[in-house]
Design a protein around this motif. Structure first.
Motif, mmCIF file in Angstrom:
data_model
loop_
_atom_site.group_PDB
_atom_site.id
_atom_site.type_symbol
_atom_site.label_atom_id
_atom_site.label_comp_id
_atom_site.label_asym_id
_atom_site.label_seq_id
_atom_site.Cartn_x
_atom_site.Cartn_y
_atom_site.Cartn_z
ATOM 1 N N LEU A 94 31.468 15.379 19.411
ATOM 2 C CA LEU A 94 32.465 16.138 20.159
ATOM 3 C C LEU A 94 33.844 15.705 19.679
ATOM 4 N N ALA A 133 32.387 21.212 32.049
ATOM 5 C CA ALA A 133 31.507 22.141 31.335
ATOM 6 C C ALA A 133 30.782 23.046 32.328
ATOM 7 N N THR A 134 30.411 22.501 33.478
ATOM 8 C CA THR A 134 29.769 23.323 34.509
ATOM 9 C C THR A 134 30.702 24.461 34.919
ATOM 10 N N PHE A 148 21.507 29.807 28.474
ATOM 11 C CA PHE A 148 21.763 28.384 28.243
ATOM 12 C C PHE A 148 22.864 27.841 29.157
ATOM 13 N N VAL A 166 22.470 25.159 31.754
ATOM 14 C CA VAL A 166 22.201 23.749 31.427
ATOM 15 C C VAL A 166 23.154 22.823 32.175
ATOM 16 N N THR A 167 24.328 23.319 32.517
ATOM 17 C CA THR A 167 25.260 22.455 33.232
ATOM 18 C C THR A 167 25.081 22.590 34.743
ATOM 19 N N LEU A 187 36.499 11.042 31.027
ATOM 20 C CA LEU A 187 35.202 10.979 30.336
ATOM 21 C C LEU A 187 34.085 11.378 31.297
ATOM 22 N N ILE A 210 33.983 15.313 32.010
ATOM 23 C CA ILE A 210 33.682 16.313 30.972
ATOM 24 C C ILE A 210 32.444 17.153 31.301
ATOM 25 N N PRO A 211 31.297 16.531 31.691
ATOM 26 C CA PRO A 211 30.131 17.366 32.002
ATOM 27 C C PRO A 211 30.398 18.337 33.152
ATOM 28 N N ALA A 235 27.240 15.872 38.139
ATOM 29 C CA ALA A 235 26.168 15.346 37.296
ATOM 30 C C ALA A 235 25.649 14.026 37.850
ATOM 31 N N PHE A 287 36.401 5.546 24.673
ATOM 32 C CA PHE A 287 36.555 6.971 24.957
ATOM 33 C C PHE A 287 36.397 7.784 23.676
ATOM 34 N N HIS A 347 18.461 19.163 26.355
ATOM 35 C CA HIS A 347 19.684 19.357 27.147
ATOM 36 C C HIS A 347 19.341 19.347 28.618
ATOM 37 N N SER A 348 20.232 18.715 29.414
ATOM 38 C CA SER A 348 19.949 18.630 30.843
ATOM 39 C C SER A 348 21.261 18.562 31.607
ATOM 40 N N PRO A 349 21.237 18.924 32.897
ATOM 41 C CA PRO A 349 22.479 18.900 33.680
ATOM 42 C C PRO A 349 22.936 17.487 34.003
ATOM 43 N N MET A 350 22.028 16.523 33.895
ATOM 44 C CA MET A 350 22.430 15.136 34.150
ATOM 45 C C MET A 350 21.582 14.269 33.240
ATOM 46 N N TRP A 371 30.915 20.409 25.510
ATOM 47 C CA TRP A 371 29.783 19.658 26.084
ATOM 48 C C TRP A 371 28.551 20.549 26.192
ATOM 49 N N ARG A 372 27.401 20.055 25.721
ATOM 50 C CA ARG A 372 26.184 20.846 25.798
ATOM 51 C C ARG A 372 25.081 20.125 26.567
ATOM 52 N N GLY A 373 25.418 19.035 27.238
ATOM 53 C CA GLY A 373 24.416 18.316 28.019
ATOM 54 C C GLY A 373 23.287 17.770 27.179
ATOM 55 N N PHE A 394 26.355 28.409 22.835
ATOM 56 C CA PHE A 394 27.233 28.936 23.882
ATOM 57 C C PHE A 394 27.121 30.447 24.023
#
Lengths: 466, 412
Positions: free
Chosen positions: B135, A197-198, B148, B151-152, A190, A193-194, A450, B126, B48-51, A219-221, B143
C-alpha cells in the motif's frame, strides 16, 4: 446475587461460569457495520448536530480571534505578571495534555494487556487524545511572546549560530509533546484505514468515495495486509506505552527541575501521570455517555465499558490522593521552611478555595464509585466525571499558579487574577476541542469496527462451544 | 454449491483477466479453503476478510514480517541521531555553561534521545506496515467487482491472481468451488479511464516544481546585500517607531529622517563668534596665546590634568610617553594597524602653537580620532594648558628648580 434479576442488556456482573459478553444485543458483522457506518452515512444530518457545531465552532473562532488579539497586542493581555509568569496558559496546557492520556492508555497499554473491552472505545478515546493535544499545543505556542519565532524551538542551523539548550526541561517538553502528537496521529490513522475502507466501499457519493478511497490507501482486507498492520499496531502500542508514561513525566520536569517551593519534588512524574490518566478517563466518560446515547451505540459501548472506566477513575483517584498526602508529608518532613510554607499557603492562603475544591473533587467525590449504582448509572457517573475534570483543572492551578505567587522572596510576592482574555481563551479551547470532535463524529468511523468484529467473532465461537 | 460459473455477474467492460475471486461464508471455511489453495501450490493469491482472522496466516503460510527488525534499526538510528545532535550542538558547536551543568551528560540527554527513538520507530512502523503490504495502491482490479465491496463489512474472499504460474481459469474455479465457495467471479485489470486523470498528475507535478520557489526567494533575500531597508513583518525590538539617524522618512522632500540645520540659524549655546576660543585660530593661523576667556591659573591646570587622565592617558600614557593601556595592549597583541601615539614632549609637538594643540584635540590628527564632540572647548583649552606643563616637565634643567632644592643637590 442472581443474574436473573438484572435487565437483559446488563453485562456488568461477573459470573465465573459465564464470560459476560462485551457486545450486547444481537449483533452480527453486518449489523455492526451498519450501526457504525450509519452514523456517518445518514442522508439528513440531524439539526441538533448543526446546533452543536454552530456553537462550538463559534467558540473556536473566538479562540483564534483572541489569539490574534494576543499576537498583535502582546502577552500583556493576559493576567500573567511577575512573578506569576506561568498562569492560565500553562495551566490549560497541562490540563489538555493530561486529558489526552486516556486515549493512549486505552489504545496502547490495554492492547498489550489484551483487554478486549478496549476495542469499542479506543477510536473514540484516541480521537480525543489528538484533539486534546492540539488544544494543548496552542498554549505554549502562543505563550512564548513572539509567536513568529516559535520555530526557534527547533534545532536548525541558523544565522545566529545558536543552538537550543538540550539540558532544559522546556526543550524536552517540545520533543515530548510533538512526538506524542505525531505518534498518536499515526497510530490512530493506521488503525482507521480498514474502517475508512468500509466507508469507501459503502458510500454512494463519488466525492466521499474519492476521499475515503484516498485515505484508505487501497485497503483490500488481505491477510498479508492484516498481518503487517496488526504487527505494526502492536509495535506502535509498545512505543505509545512508553509515551503514556513519559509525556506527562516530561511535562512535570518543567516544574520539578526548577527550584520553586512546591515544584521541586521527585514525586512529580508518577503523580502527574496518574493525574493525567485520571482526568483523561473522566473526560472520556463525560463525552462517551451522551455520545453513545445520541448515536445509538449502546450495544457496542455497553455499561460494562463505562463501569470499567469508572473503576480506573477510582483507582487513579486513590493514587492522586496518595500523592497529595505524600507531598504534604514530605514538605513537613524535609524541615525546609519554604516547602512547609508553600503547602500551608496552598491550603490556608488566599487561594485556599482552589485547594479545597481540588481535594473535594479529586479525592473525595470519586469514592462514590465504590457503589455499583454510581458506576453503572450514566447520569450519575457523568456528575462525578465532570467534577473530576473541574478538580484536575484546579490541581494544575494550585501547583502552577499558587506556587508562583509566593516564592522564596516575600518582597516579590504578588497575587494573580485572570483577565477576560484568559477566560475567553479557556472557553474557546473547549470550542476547538468540540468542533474537532463533532467533525470526527460526522465524518469518521467512531468505533473501530474491524477490531470490534474480532471480539464479536471470538465471542460467537465461544458461545458455540457452550 | 449455490451460484456457479455460469450465472456470475459479468462486469460492464471486461479488460484483461486479472484473476478469480471467490466468496466464503465463514472464517472457518476461509481457513480450510486457504489451506487447500496453498497446498495446490499457488503463490500469487490472497485471502480477504473484514477483520484479522485467527489462524489464517498459518493456513496461508504467511511468514512473519521483517517489520520489527526494520523498526529496530530505525529506533537505534533515532537514538544515535538524538545523542549526536545533543553532543554536537551543546558540547562542540555552541558550548555554553548553564547552571554549572556539564556540557554533555547522559541524564540530561535521555529525554530527547528517548523521544527520538520513539518518533523514528513510530514513523518507520507506519510507513513499513503500509509499504510492506503493498500500500498505497489506489487502483486494483478487485475494486471493480461490486460483490467484493462486502469484504470490508461481513464477507470473506479468496482471490487468485491470473499471473500465477499455475493459473488455469477452469481449474481454479473448480478448486474454489470444491472448497465451498458461495460465489465465484472473474475480475479484470483496472480500466484506464478509472485511473487518476492526467490533469491531476500535471497539476501535482507543476506544484512540486513551483513549491521550492518561495523558499529559495527567502534564502536569496537573506544572503544577498540590498540597498533598500529590509521588510519587517513583525515589529521586533530593533524596529521602533521613532526617528533615527540615517533613516528614510517619506514626510520630507529629501526623504531623510535627519533634518539639516536651517541656514542662518544657530543652536542654543553654539554661537561661535569667538573664533579664537572655538577654533584656536585667528584667520588662517593657529593662535600662539590662550584666549582671554581661559584663565591661565592653577585651577585650570588641575582641571586639565583631570580631563587629560580621562581622555588622553589611555593612549598617550600618564606622562605622555605613548605607553597608555590601549597602546600597550595593542603592541602586545601586535596589531598590524596600530600606530603608536606620538610622544607628547617630542620636539615636533613641543614647539607647536597652543592653537594647534587645541586643533589636534578638536579635529584629531592622522590616526588619532577627534575629541571635539566629546570635550567642550573650555576643557580642551584646560588640557592644552596641562599639556604644556607636561612637555615642560620632560625638558627641564637643574636651573628650573627652586633655590633650596638646587643647594641640596649641590651639597651631595
Amino acid at each position: 446475587m442472581s443474574t436473573l434479576t438484572l435487565p437483559l442488556d446488563d453485562n456488568t456482573t461477573n459470573d465465573p461460569k459465564h464470560r459476560a459478553p462485551l457486545i450486547a444485543g444481537d449483533q452480527s458483522l453486518e449489523t455492526l457495520t451498519d450501526v457504525v457506518s450509519g452514523i456517518v452515512e445518514q442522508p439528513v444530518v440531524p439539526r441538533s448536530w448543526y446546533v452543536a457545531f454552530a456553537v462550538s465552532s463559534a467558540l473556536a473562532a473566538m479562540f483564534f480571534a483572541l489569539i490574534g488579539y494576543l499576537i498583535f497586542t502582546g502577552v500583556g493581555v493576559w493576567g500573567n505578571n511577575s512573578p506569576v509568569f506561568w498562569a492560565w496558559d500553562i495551566v490549560n496546557f497541562v490540563f489538555w495534555v493530561g486529558i489526552g492520556h486516556a486515549g493512549t492508555l486505552i489504545s496502547a497499554i490495554l492492547l498489550l494487556f489484551r483487554q478486549k473491552w478496549r476495542t469499542s472505545i479506543n477510536r473514540f478515546a484516541e480521537a480525543m487524545t489528538i484533539f486534546a493535544v492540539i488544544c494543548a499545543g496552542v498554549y505554549p505556542g502562543v505563550h512564548i511572546g513572539r509567536v513568529w519565532f516559535a520555530y526557534w524551538l527547533a534545532p536548525y542551523p541558523n544565522h545566529m549560530t545558536l543552538w537550543p539548550n538540550f539540558r532544559s526541561p522546556l526543550l524536552w517538553d517540545v520533543f515530548a509533546v510533538s512526538t506524542y502528537f505525531t505518534v498518536s496521529l499515526v497510530f490512530w490513522y493506521l488503525g482507521m484505514i480498514p474502517d475508512l475502507a468500509t466507508l469507501r466501499d459503502r458510500t454512494q457519493s463519488p466525492l466521499r468515495r474519492a476521499l475515503y478511497g484516498l485515505f484508505s490507501v487501497g485497503w483490500r482486507g488481505s491477510a498479508r495486509q492484516w498481518h503487517r498492520v496488526e504487527r505494526g499496531s502492536l509495535i506502535l502500542a509498545s512505543l505509545a506505552t512508553g509515551l503514556v508514561l513519559s509525556v506527562h513525566s516530561v511535562v512535570s520536569f518543567d516544574f520539578a527541575v526548577s527550584q520553586v517551593p512546591g515544584w521541586h519534588t521527585t514525586i512529580f512524574p508518577p503523580y502527574f501521570v496518574a493525574g493525567a490518566i485520571f482526568s483523561g478517563f473522566a473526560m472520556v466518560v463525560t463525552l462517551m455517555v451522551p455520545a453513545r446515547a445520541y448515536f445509538g451505540l449502546k450495544d457496542l459501548i455497553t455499561v460494562r465499558h463505562l463501569d470499567n472506566m469508572n473503576k480506573i477513575i477510582l483507582a487513579t483517584s486513590c493514587m492522586v490522593g496518595y500523592a497529595y498526602g505524600v507531598e504534604v508529608f514530605i514538605a513537613w518532613y524535609s524541615g525546609v521552611h519554604y516547602e512547609r510554607f508553600a503547602f500551608l499557603n496552598r491550603a490556608f492562603g488566599p487561594y485556599a478555595p482552589y485547594y479545597w475544591t481540588m481535594v473535594t473533587c479529586n479525592v473525595i467525590v470519586p469514592h462514590l464509585f465504590w457503589f455499583r449504582k454510581w458506576r453503572t448509572t450514566p447520569a450519575l457517573m457523568v456528575i462525578v466525571a465532570v467534577l473530576v475534570n473541574v478538580g484536575m483543572w484546579m490541581e494544575r492551578f494550585v501547583i502552577i499558579g499558587i506556587s508562583l505567587t509566593r516564592g522564596h522572596l516575600p518582597s516579590s510576592w504578588r497575587m494573580y487574577a485572570p483577565t477576560w482574555v484568559d477566560i475567553g481563551m479557556f472557553i474557546g479551547s473547549f470550542g476547538l476541542f468540540m468542533t474537532l470532535f463533532l467533525l470526527f463524529c460526522r465524518f469518521l468511523p467512531m468505533v473501530a469496527m474491524a477490531e470490534v468484529k474480532t471480539v464479536l467473532v471470538h465471542e460467537e465461537s465461544h458461545a458455540a462451544q457452550h | 454449491m449455490t451460484e456457479t460459473t455460469k450465472n456470475s455477474t459479468t462486469p460492464e467492460s471486461p479488460g484483461t483477466l486479472a484473476g478469480i475471486v471467490a466468496r466464503f461464508e465463514t472464517p472457518e471455511t476461509l481457513i480450510t479453503a486457504s489451506r487447500a489453495v496453498r497446498d495446490a501450490g499457488f503463490r500469487r493469491w490472497d485471502a480477504h476478510s473484514p477483520m484479522p482472522v485467527h489462524g489464517l496466516d498459518e493456513a496461508m503460510g504467511i511468514r512473519l514480517t521483517i517489520l520489527p527488525f526494520i523498526v529496530l534499526v530505525a529506533g537505534l538510528t533515532g537514538g544515535a541521531v538524538g545523542l549526536l545532535m545533543q553532543w554536537y550542538t551543546n558540547a562542540v558547536d555552541y558550548p555554553q555553561i548553564i547552571s554549572g551543568k556539564p556540557l554533555f551528560s547522559l541524564p540530561a540527554n535521555i529525554p530527547v534521545v528517548f523521544e527520538l527513538v520513539v518518533l523514528f520507530s513510530a514513523l518507520t512502523t507506519f510507513a513499513g506496515a503500509l509499504l510492506l503490504s503493498g500500500l498505497p495502491q489506489w487502483f486494483h482490479g478487485l475494486f471493480a467487482n461490486r460483490a467484493f465491496h462486502r469484504v470490508t463489512s461481513d464477507a470473506f474472499f479468496i482471490s487468485i491472481d491470473a499471473r500465477d504460474a499455475k493459473f488455469h481459469e477452469n481449474e481454479v474455479r473448480r478448486l474454489l468451488e470444491s472448497q465451498g465457495a458461495v460465489s465465484i467471479d472473474s475480475y479484470y485489470d483496472p480500466i484506464k479511464e478509472r485511473q487518476i486523470p492526467t490533469l491531476i498528475y500535471w497539476a501535482v507535478a507543476i506544484l512540486v516544481v513551483l513549491a521550492p520557489i518561495p523558499v529559495l526567494l527567502i534564502a536569496w533575500a537573506r544572503e544577498v546585500p540590498s540597498s533598500r531597508p529590509r521588510l519587517t513583518l513583525f515589529m521586533d525590538m530593533d524596529v521602533q517607531p521613532k526617528y533615527k539617524a540615517q533613516n528614510e522618512s517619506p514626510l520630507f522632500v529629501d526623504n531623510r529622517e535627519e533634518r539639516p540645520q536651517v541656514p542662518g540659524s544657530v543652536p542654543r549655546g553654539r554661537l561661535d563668534n569667538d573664533t579664537k576660543f572655538v577654533y584656536g585660530k585667528e584667520g588662517d593661523n593657529w593662535v600662539r596665546t590662550f584666549p582671554e576667556s581661559v584663565p591661565v591659573n592653577l585651577e585650570t591646570m588641575q582641571r586639565g590634568r583631570e580631563r587629560f587622565t580621562i581622555y588622553c592617558a589611555p593612549c598617550h600614557g600618564q606622562s605622555g610617553d605613548g605607553d597608555g593601556l590601549v597602546s600597550a595592549r595593542a603592541s602586545q597583541r601586535m596589531e598590524a594597524n596600530w600606530v603608536p601615539p606620538v610622544q607628547l614632549y617630542a620636539t615636533a609637538v613641543r614647539f607647536q602653537p597652543v592653537g594647534q594643540l587645541f586643533g589636534t584635540i578638536s579635529n584629531g590628527v592622522r590616526k588619532m580620532p577627534a575629541y571635539g564632540s566629546q570635550i567642550p572647548p573650555a576643557d580642551r583649552w584646560a588640557i592644552v594648558l596641562y599639556l604644556q606643563a607636561l612637555q615642560r616637565s620632560q625638558s627641564g634643567t637643574v636651573d628650573d628648580l627652586p633655590e633650596e632644592v638646587r643647594k641640596k643637590i649641590a651639597a651631595h
